[in-house]
Write an enzyme that holds these catalytic residues in place. Structure first.
Site, PDB file in Angstrom:
ATOM      1  N   HIS A 143       0.849  -1.191   0.000  1.00 18.41           N
ATOM      2  CA  HIS A 143       0.000   0.000   0.000  1.00 18.41           C
ATOM      3  C   HIS A 143       0.879   1.233   0.000  1.00 18.41           C
ATOM      4  O   HIS A 143       1.883   1.295   0.709  1.00 18.41           O
ATOM      5  CB  HIS A 143      -0.927   0.048   1.215  1.00 18.41           C
ATOM      6  CG  HIS A 143      -1.697   1.333   1.293  1.00 18.41           C
ATOM      7  ND1 HIS A 143      -2.821   1.568   0.540  1.00 18.41           N
ATOM      8  CD2 HIS A 143      -1.478   2.479   2.003  1.00 18.41           C
ATOM      9  CE1 HIS A 143      -3.282   2.778   0.785  1.00 18.41           C
ATOM     10  NE2 HIS A 143      -2.479   3.360   1.667  1.00 18.41           N
ATOM     11  N   ASP A 182     -16.264   1.626   7.057  1.00 24.47           N
ATOM     12  CA  ASP A 182     -15.279   2.653   6.707  1.00 24.47           C
ATOM     13  C   ASP A 182     -15.880   3.675   5.746  1.00 24.47           C
ATOM     14  O   ASP A 182     -15.660   4.880   5.892  1.00 24.47           O
ATOM     15  CB  ASP A 182     -14.038   1.999   6.092  1.00 24.47           C
ATOM     16  CG  ASP A 182     -13.049   3.034   5.573  1.00 24.47           C
ATOM     17  OD1 ASP A 182     -12.633   3.900   6.368  1.00 24.47           O
ATOM     18  OD2 ASP A 182     -12.713   2.996   4.380  1.00 24.47           O
ATOM     19  N   ARG A 209     -16.550  11.840   8.435  1.00 22.44           N
ATOM     20  CA  ARG A 209     -15.276  12.517   8.701  1.00 22.44           C
ATOM     21  C   ARG A 209     -15.015  13.629   7.700  1.00 22.44           C
ATOM     22  O   ARG A 209     -14.476  14.688   8.045  1.00 22.44           O
ATOM     23  CB  ARG A 209     -14.119  11.511   8.658  1.00 22.44           C
ATOM     24  CG  ARG A 209     -14.114  10.500   9.809  1.00 22.44           C
ATOM     25  CD  ARG A 209     -13.137   9.370   9.537  1.00 22.44           C
ATOM     26  NE  ARG A 209     -11.793   9.862   9.290  1.00 22.44           N
ATOM     27  CZ  ARG A 209     -10.883   9.221   8.569  1.00 22.44           C
ATOM     28  NH1 ARG A 209     -11.175   8.061   8.007  1.00 22.44           N
ATOM     29  NH2 ARG A 209      -9.690   9.739   8.394  1.00 22.44           N
ATOM     30  N   SER A 227      -8.712   3.471   8.599  1.00 23.99           N
ATOM     31  CA  SER A 227      -9.353   3.526   7.285  1.00 23.99           C
ATOM     32  C   SER A 227      -8.468   2.873   6.224  1.00 23.99           C
ATOM     33  O   SER A 227      -8.930   2.074   5.413  1.00 23.99           O
ATOM     34  CB  SER A 227      -9.645   4.980   6.912  1.00 23.99           C
ATOM     35  OG  SER A 227     -10.250   5.068   5.631  1.00 23.99           O
ATOM     36  N   LYS A 244      -9.018  -1.913   4.739  1.00 23.79           N
ATOM     37  CA  LYS A 244      -9.203  -2.475   3.392  1.00 23.79           C
ATOM     38  C   LYS A 244      -8.096  -3.461   3.045  1.00 23.79           C
ATOM     39  O   LYS A 244      -8.330  -4.438   2.329  1.00 23.79           O
ATOM     40  CB  LYS A 244      -9.288  -1.335   2.375  1.00 23.79           C
ATOM     41  CG  LYS A 244     -10.553  -0.479   2.539  1.00 23.79           C
ATOM     42  CD  LYS A 244     -10.644   0.618   1.524  1.00 23.79           C
ATOM     43  CE  LYS A 244      -9.786   1.809   1.870  1.00 23.79           C
ATOM     44  NZ  LYS A 244     -10.283   2.569   3.035  1.00 23.79           N
TER      45      LYS A 244
END
Length: 406
Positions: free
Chosen positions: A127, A213, A220, A235, A239
């Site tokens: 990521h 989320d 948010r 968050s 995933k």
């Protein structure tokens, strides 16, 4: 390579088993039931607002579950999110929140999907916190998969003013990125003419994955709590953890071309994500990389795909030295990340060895071949991959020429 700091914080703890049983089942155990009998949204909000002691995993799990079932209203969730933004969360709270968000929807189950002869290859993903021109995943996923590791990559769309990995891939005519969890697993098991599994796919997260989320982020976004570190961490990581990889490599960027300009902020985010991944049972490492300029030499969805094609075929175009030089920063960060993924997947003993091995597969065409296989299986038109010059150019375009070198 501009800057690379590799970190791994060992956390041999795990989220309390009671919390897992609550989040994974709508029928809590008797022990768990006694612990949630007194809970109300007001109790949870007040506890975080007063911040005298951390939430338990069961409290967080209950609150998220009630939110998804309608027992916690949007305004109550907003109050809790603001309390978190002001008072923060412990590592254990952040991990529990992440796991509760994961359990709010569909989770990858690899037990029903194995390769022939029950051969389960190591599943490793990456990521990146992203930035202008960050197209690393397009090369990285097929490169690492060319070593026999499985890369089940779920990627995002545009963030702020940059196109996301999915946007870039969808610029390839016919490329499909939306799949169910079961279809995603089958993609990875697709075989080529030699009977070898694909082992790499880049898809958009299923609509049913981490729905908590999505709803929480919408709140948010309109209440100025997006930049809260524990909320940001949960968050991002929810995933990735929903994929259930065996290990994860994070590329956390800082600098003028990234979303975090301050290196201290990026280091803190990297530490938080490592700790959350480890507490959720996934081996996690991070590289903190400088990004003061766009990665590579192209910005724009198809242009970035075309640059990746040039890099993966550069050995076939030995006269194309210009592309190689201008894309050096992109190639370097890709090879470092690939090297770390090979270490975690058991294919290399050291990062240096992994770097060298990855470079060899980038130059000998194995990454390119795997990329073509991935695009074909996901419906992309290979004519545009093999002959990018036939791609219809934008109606309006312009070239910016620097008045000097450097």
């Amino acid at each position: 390579f501009k800057l690379g700091v590799t970190m791994r914080i060992s956390k041999h703890a795990a989220i309390n088993d009671d919390a897992i049983s609550v989040t994974a089942s709508s029928s809590p155990t008797t022990s768990s039931s006694s612990q949630i009998a007194h809970l109300t949204p007001q109790v949870i909000i007040a506890k975080k607002r007063q911040n005298k002691e951390p939430h338990t995993a069961i409290e967080i799990s209950w609150f998220i579950q009630q939110f998804m079932e309608g027992g916690v209203k949007d305004y109550q969730m907003t109050a809790w999110l603001m309390a978190i933004c002001l008072n923060g969360m412990t590592d254990e709270e952040t991990a529990a929140l992440t796991e509760s968000m994961v359990q709010s929807g569909e989770v990858m189950d690899w037990s029903n999907h194995s390769l022939p002869n029950n051969n389960q290859s190591h599943k490793v993903d990456k990521h990146s916190t992203g930035g202008v021109g960050d197209k690393v995943s397009l090369i990285l996923a097929p490169l690492v998969a060319s070593f026999g590791l499985t890369v089940p990559m779920m990627a995002g769309r545009g963030l702020g003013h940059t196109g996301g990995t999915i946007d870039k891939l969808e610029s390839i005519p016919g490329f499909r990125a939306q799949y169910t969890a079961a279809e995603f697993a089958q993609l990875l098991l697709s075989t080529n003419s030699k009977g070898e599994p694909l082992n790499a796919a880049i898809v958009s997260p299923s609509e049913n994955m981490c729905p908590a989320d999505k709803r929480m982020y919408a709140l948010r976004d309109v209440t100025s709590t997006v930049t809260s570190l524990p909320l940001q961490t949960s968050s991002i990581m929810s995933k990735k953890i929903a994929e259930r990889p065996d290990s994860l490599v994070l590329d956390v960027k800082f600098g003028k071309g990234s979303f975090n300009t301050n290196v201290e902020e990026s280091l803190e985010l990297a530490k938080r994500m490592i700790q959350t991944g480890e507490l959720c049972g996934i081996k996690t490492t991070a590289l903190v990389t400088r990004m003061d300029d766009p990665l590579g030499c192209s910005v724009g969805n198809w242009l970035e795909v075309e640059e990746c094609i040039d890099i993966m075929t550069m050995e076939m175009k030995k006269d194309n030295v210009e592309v190689n030089d201008l894309s050096k920063d992109l190639v370097d960060v890709t090879l470092v990340l690939a090297g770390q993924m090979l270490v975690q997947g058991g294919k290399a003993e050291t990062l240096r060895q992994g770097f060298v091995m990855a470079r060899e597969h980038l130059l000998n065409g194995k990454a390119w071949q795997k990329f073509r296989e991935m695009v074909k299986v996901q419906g992309g038109d290979l004519d545009f991959i093999d002959h990018p010059e036939i791609y219809t150019p934008a109606k309006f375009s312009g070239r910016v020429v620097s008045p000097r070198t450097g």
